[in-house]
Design an enzyme around this catalytic site. Structure first.
Site, mmCIF file in Angstrom:
data_model
loop_
_atom_site.group_PDB
_atom_site.id
_atom_site.type_symbol
_atom_site.label_atom_id
_atom_site.label_comp_id
_atom_site.label_asym_id
_atom_site.label_seq_id
_atom_site.Cartn_x
_atom_site.Cartn_y
_atom_site.Cartn_z
ATOM 1 N N THR A 19 48.776 -15.412 -27.692
ATOM 2 C CA THR A 19 49.852 -15.126 -29.103
ATOM 3 C C THR A 19 49.491 -13.357 -29.624
ATOM 4 O O THR A 19 49.879 -12.801 -30.574
ATOM 5 C CB THR A 19 49.192 -15.279 -30.711
ATOM 6 O OG1 THR A 19 47.941 -15.845 -30.417
ATOM 7 C CG2 THR A 19 49.453 -16.961 -29.627
ATOM 8 N N SER A 48 46.775 -20.864 -33.542
ATOM 9 C CA SER A 48 47.820 -20.693 -33.406
ATOM 10 C C SER A 48 48.355 -21.699 -32.498
ATOM 11 O O SER A 48 49.038 -22.007 -31.672
ATOM 12 C CB SER A 48 47.895 -19.752 -32.656
ATOM 13 O OG SER A 48 47.824 -19.350 -31.961
ATOM 14 N N ARG A 107 31.263 -5.440 -19.361
ATOM 15 C CA ARG A 107 32.137 -4.029 -18.882
ATOM 16 C C ARG A 107 30.472 -3.331 -18.068
ATOM 17 O O ARG A 107 30.803 -3.249 -17.119
ATOM 18 C CB ARG A 107 32.749 -3.104 -19.628
ATOM 19 C CG ARG A 107 33.820 -3.438 -20.108
ATOM 20 C CD ARG A 107 34.657 -3.148 -20.431
ATOM 21 N NE ARG A 107 36.044 -2.932 -21.178
ATOM 22 C CZ ARG A 107 36.850 -3.638 -22.413
ATOM 23 N NH1 ARG A 107 36.237 -2.071 -22.947
ATOM 24 N NH2 ARG A 107 37.598 -3.572 -22.627
ATOM 25 N N CYS A 136 40.562 0.470 -22.492
ATOM 26 C CA CYS A 136 42.349 1.256 -22.960
ATOM 27 C C CYS A 136 41.843 2.966 -22.561
ATOM 28 O O CYS A 136 42.724 3.539 -21.546
ATOM 29 C CB CYS A 136 42.804 0.502 -23.560
ATOM 30 S SG CYS A 136 42.149 0.722 -25.394
ATOM 31 N N GLN A 163 43.908 7.674 -30.545
ATOM 32 C CA GLN A 163 44.442 6.162 -29.991
ATOM 33 C C GLN A 163 45.008 5.711 -31.036
ATOM 34 O O GLN A 163 44.720 6.243 -32.365
ATOM 35 C CB GLN A 163 43.109 5.761 -30.370
ATOM 36 C CG GLN A 163 41.756 6.856 -29.094
ATOM 37 C CD GLN A 163 40.727 5.409 -28.397
ATOM 38 O OE1 GLN A 163 39.939 6.363 -28.166
ATOM 39 N NE2 GLN A 163 40.782 4.444 -29.011
ATOM 40 N N HIS A 241 47.772 6.020 -26.119
ATOM 41 C CA HIS A 241 46.583 6.874 -26.199
ATOM 42 C C HIS A 241 46.861 8.035 -25.665
ATOM 43 O O HIS A 241 47.074 8.022 -24.524
ATOM 44 C CB HIS A 241 45.305 5.856 -25.955
ATOM 45 C CG HIS A 241 44.811 4.339 -26.428
ATOM 46 N ND1 HIS A 241 45.703 3.464 -28.012
ATOM 47 C CD2 HIS A 241 43.810 3.858 -26.057
ATOM 48 C CE1 HIS A 241 44.566 3.030 -28.740
ATOM 49 N NE2 HIS A 241 44.741 2.536 -27.611
ATOM 50 N N ASN A 311 48.525 1.623 -23.700
ATOM 51 C CA ASN A 311 47.008 0.955 -24.256
ATOM 52 C C ASN A 311 47.160 -0.470 -23.966
ATOM 53 O O ASN A 311 46.504 -1.279 -23.602
ATOM 54 C CB ASN A 311 46.560 1.666 -25.429
ATOM 55 C CG ASN A 311 47.328 1.184 -26.741
ATOM 56 O OD1 ASN A 311 48.262 1.975 -27.515
ATOM 57 N ND2 ASN A 311 46.945 0.565 -27.182
HETATM 58 N N1 LIG Z 1 44.363 -3.713 -27.872
HETATM 59 C C1 LIG Z 1 44.670 -3.091 -26.925
HETATM 60 O O1 LIG Z 1 45.376 -1.731 -26.916
HETATM 61 C C2 LIG Z 1 43.896 -3.678 -26.459
HETATM 62 C C3 LIG Z 1 43.219 -2.837 -24.713
HETATM 63 C C4 LIG Z 1 42.417 -2.969 -23.746
HETATM 64 C C5 LIG Z 1 41.854 -4.252 -24.651
HETATM 65 N N2 LIG Z 1 42.024 -4.614 -25.607
HETATM 66 C C6 LIG Z 1 40.894 -6.085 -25.943
HETATM 67 O O2 LIG Z 1 42.087 -7.053 -25.696
HETATM 68 C C7 LIG Z 1 41.509 -7.945 -26.750
HETATM 69 C C8 LIG Z 1 42.198 -8.886 -27.010
HETATM 70 O O3 LIG Z 1 43.070 -7.306 -27.622
HETATM 71 P P1 LIG Z 1 44.854 -7.534 -28.403
HETATM 72 O O4 LIG Z 1 44.192 -6.794 -28.753
HETATM 73 O O5 LIG Z 1 45.640 -8.288 -27.981
HETATM 74 O O6 LIG Z 1 44.260 -8.133 -30.312
HETATM 75 P P2 LIG Z 1 45.683 -9.019 -30.983
HETATM 76 O O7 LIG Z 1 45.625 -9.111 -31.297
HETATM 77 O O8 LIG Z 1 44.302 -9.403 -31.862
HETATM 78 O O9 LIG Z 1 45.180 -10.364 -30.213
HETATM 79 C C9 LIG Z 1 44.183 -11.696 -30.555
HETATM 80 C C10 LIG Z 1 44.263 -12.935 -29.795
HETATM 81 O O10 LIG Z 1 42.601 -13.568 -29.707
HETATM 82 C C11 LIG Z 1 43.416 -14.714 -29.755
HETATM 83 N N3 LIG Z 1 42.225 -15.658 -30.570
HETATM 84 C C12 LIG Z 1 40.805 -14.161 -31.664
HETATM 85 N N4 LIG Z 1 40.334 -15.179 -31.506
HETATM 86 C C13 LIG Z 1 40.097 -16.334 -30.973
HETATM 87 C C14 LIG Z 1 39.174 -17.349 -30.652
HETATM 88 N N5 LIG Z 1 38.287 -17.977 -31.159
HETATM 89 N N6 LIG Z 1 39.551 -18.236 -29.698
HETATM 90 C C15 LIG Z 1 41.397 -18.492 -29.548
HETATM 91 N N7 LIG Z 1 41.743 -17.431 -29.363
HETATM 92 C C16 LIG Z 1 41.158 -16.522 -29.931
HETATM 93 C C17 LIG Z 1 43.803 -14.967 -30.735
HETATM 94 O O11 LIG Z 1 44.822 -16.128 -31.182
HETATM 95 P P3 LIG Z 1 45.103 -16.211 -32.603
HETATM 96 O O12 LIG Z 1 46.643 -15.454 -32.525
HETATM 97 O O13 LIG Z 1 45.442 -17.817 -32.690
HETATM 98 O O14 LIG Z 1 44.455 -15.732 -33.797
HETATM 99 C C18 LIG Z 1 45.217 -13.944 -31.065
HETATM 100 O O15 LIG Z 1 45.927 -14.492 -29.435
HETATM 101 C C19 LIG Z 1 40.631 -7.313 -27.763
HETATM 102 O O16 LIG Z 1 38.969 -7.842 -26.609
HETATM 103 C C20 LIG Z 1 40.679 -6.106 -27.168
HETATM 104 O O17 LIG Z 1 39.520 -5.411 -27.580
HETATM 105 C C21 LIG Z 1 43.106 -4.595 -26.186
#
Ligand SMILES: NC(=O)c1ccc[n+]([C@@H]2O[C@H](COP(=O)([O-])OP(=O)(O)OC[C@H]3O[C@@H](n4cnc5c(N)ncnc54)[C@H](OP(=O)(O)O)[C@@H]3O)[C@@H](O)[C@H]2O)c1
Length: 331
Positions: A19, A48, A107, A136, A163, A241, A311
């Site tokens: 999600t 969710s 990592r 990213c 970023q 980014h 990113n």
């Molecule tokens: N955004 C970027 O550019 C980017 C790039 C590289 C890496 N990342 C990494 O990718 C990961 C996700 O980032 P995002 O940007 O997609 O964040 P996000 O939009 O905030 O989404 C977070 C996701 O994690 C789920 N989640 C959080 N706590 C959870 C739990 N306790 N159990 C199960 N699911 C849980 C959320 O589910 P709900 O909707 O149910 O809360 C949501 O699906 C992070 O580790 C981030 O550091 C992000």
């Protein structure tokens, strides 16, 4: 590849964080690249569970991520929190899945490969069930550095990143676009602003994002002593980014030689003169864009470059799916 995922069976794939911004992009990229998926499990937090996400034109009901929800999975893409990866990934790997983790949790673990498939696919041979996908910002930087390293060796790298808000997830985008202008996700209001702090400020006055960029770059390039110095800045951009990079090479490299090396490298889109990329044009693309390649008149072996990456795609989801594709190809 684990014993539980033979080439003869279409893989069962779980996306943890389906999600979120990265998770929904993983679903999109799996479909776009026709990754072989038998069953797709969309997992999130308890909040969710029961909501729906789309995959290949169908709606999937989101379930809460748990050890049971990962049983029998061949590939698990973690795109949630680092804590959740730490809690669930080892058991999933022990049960025969290959985990591709987008968080920073694994990592820098010496037993976990940190992979950008264009650069170090060979590292996948060492995996023990968990493969880490780099930060990213790091992916954009190393994609630009690797061809220059192959052409002329690297001596020193100095980088300033710019970023996007989506680097901080869905809440980051919401904070950028909300009328309330409250700052809960970022240390200052982001709209109309520039914040020289991505993630946590550490005791040494660098940030956790800056340390990740340095350490991950060294690990992926296999250059543990490479001097990498950086400032990571958050800018009011939704997706994409950017980085201004000053590279010092071992051997002098004229800009036209650097351009030739960059153009020959897979996954890069290289522009000259005014053909540089900016985040609005790069959002939705899988290439890393490199432009403004020019020599530094103050030093005979230094070049400036400008790099931009989506990113959420090559910086996260696309790289993760490429890792899984490479694992299938190597199995
Ligand atoms: N955004 C970027 O550019 C980017 C790039 C590289 C890496 N990342 C990494 O990718 C990961 C996700 O980032 P995002 O940007 O997609 O964040 P996000 O939009 O905030 O989404 C977070 C996701 O994690 C789920 N989640 C959080 N706590 C959870 C739990 N306790 N159990 C199960 N699911 C849980 C959320 O589910 P709900 O909707 O149910 O809360 C949501 O699906 C992070 O580790 C981030 O550091 C992000």
């Amino acid at each position: 590849m684990s014993a539980g995922s033979p080439k003869t069976r279409t893989p069962t794939v779980a996306v943890v964080g389906a999600t979120g911004l990265v998770g929904e992009t993983v679903l999109r990229v799996l479909a776009e690249r026709a990754f072989p998926v038998g069953e797709l499990r969309a997992l999130g937090s308890a909040k969710s569970a029961g909501t729906r996400v789309r995959f290949r034109g169908h709606e999937l009901v989101v379930r809460e991520a748990s050890p049971e929800a990962l049983e029998g999975a061949d590939f698990v893409f973690f795109a949630a929190t680092g804590e959740l990866s730490r809690a669930l990934a080892p058991a999933a790997a022990a049960a025969g899945a290959v985990v591709v983790d987008k968080s920073s949790t694994w990592r820098m673990d010496a037993s976990v490969p940190l992979v950008v498939p264009e650069i170090n696919p060979g590292a996948l041979a060492e995996h023990r069930g968990i493969v880490a996908c780099p930060n990213c910002t790091t992916i954009g930087l190393v994609m630009a550095l690797e061809p220059l390293r192959r052409a002329a060796g690297l001596v020193h790298v100095a980088v300033t990143t710019l970023q996007a808000a989506s680097g901080a997830g869905r809440e980051g985008i919401e904070e950028l676009t909300s009328a309330a202008r409250a700052s809960n996700v970022f240390p200052r209001m982001l709209a109309g602003n520039v914040i020289p702090q991505c993630e946590k400020l550490l005791a040494n006055d660098y940030t956790s994002e800056e340390e990740k960029l340095r350490d991950e770059t060294r690990k992926i390039l296999g250059l543990p002593e490479l001097p990498v110095t950086m400032t990571c800045v958050r800018v009011p951009v939704a997706i994409g980014h950017s980085a201004a990079v000053l590279v010092e090479t071992e051997r002098a490299l004229a800009p036209r030689e650097a351009l030739a090396a960059l153009r020959a490298f897979p996954g890069l889109c290289v522009g000259e003169g005014s053909e540089y990329a900016a985040p609005l044009e790069v959002a939705g693309r899988d290439e890393v864009f490199v432009g403004r390649v020019r020599s530094d008149p103050t030093h005979p072996r230094r070049l400036w470059l400008w790099c931009v990456i989506d990113n959420l795609r090559k910086g996260a989801a696309t790289n993760a799916v490429q890792i899984a594709e490479e694992l299938l190809a190597q199995s």
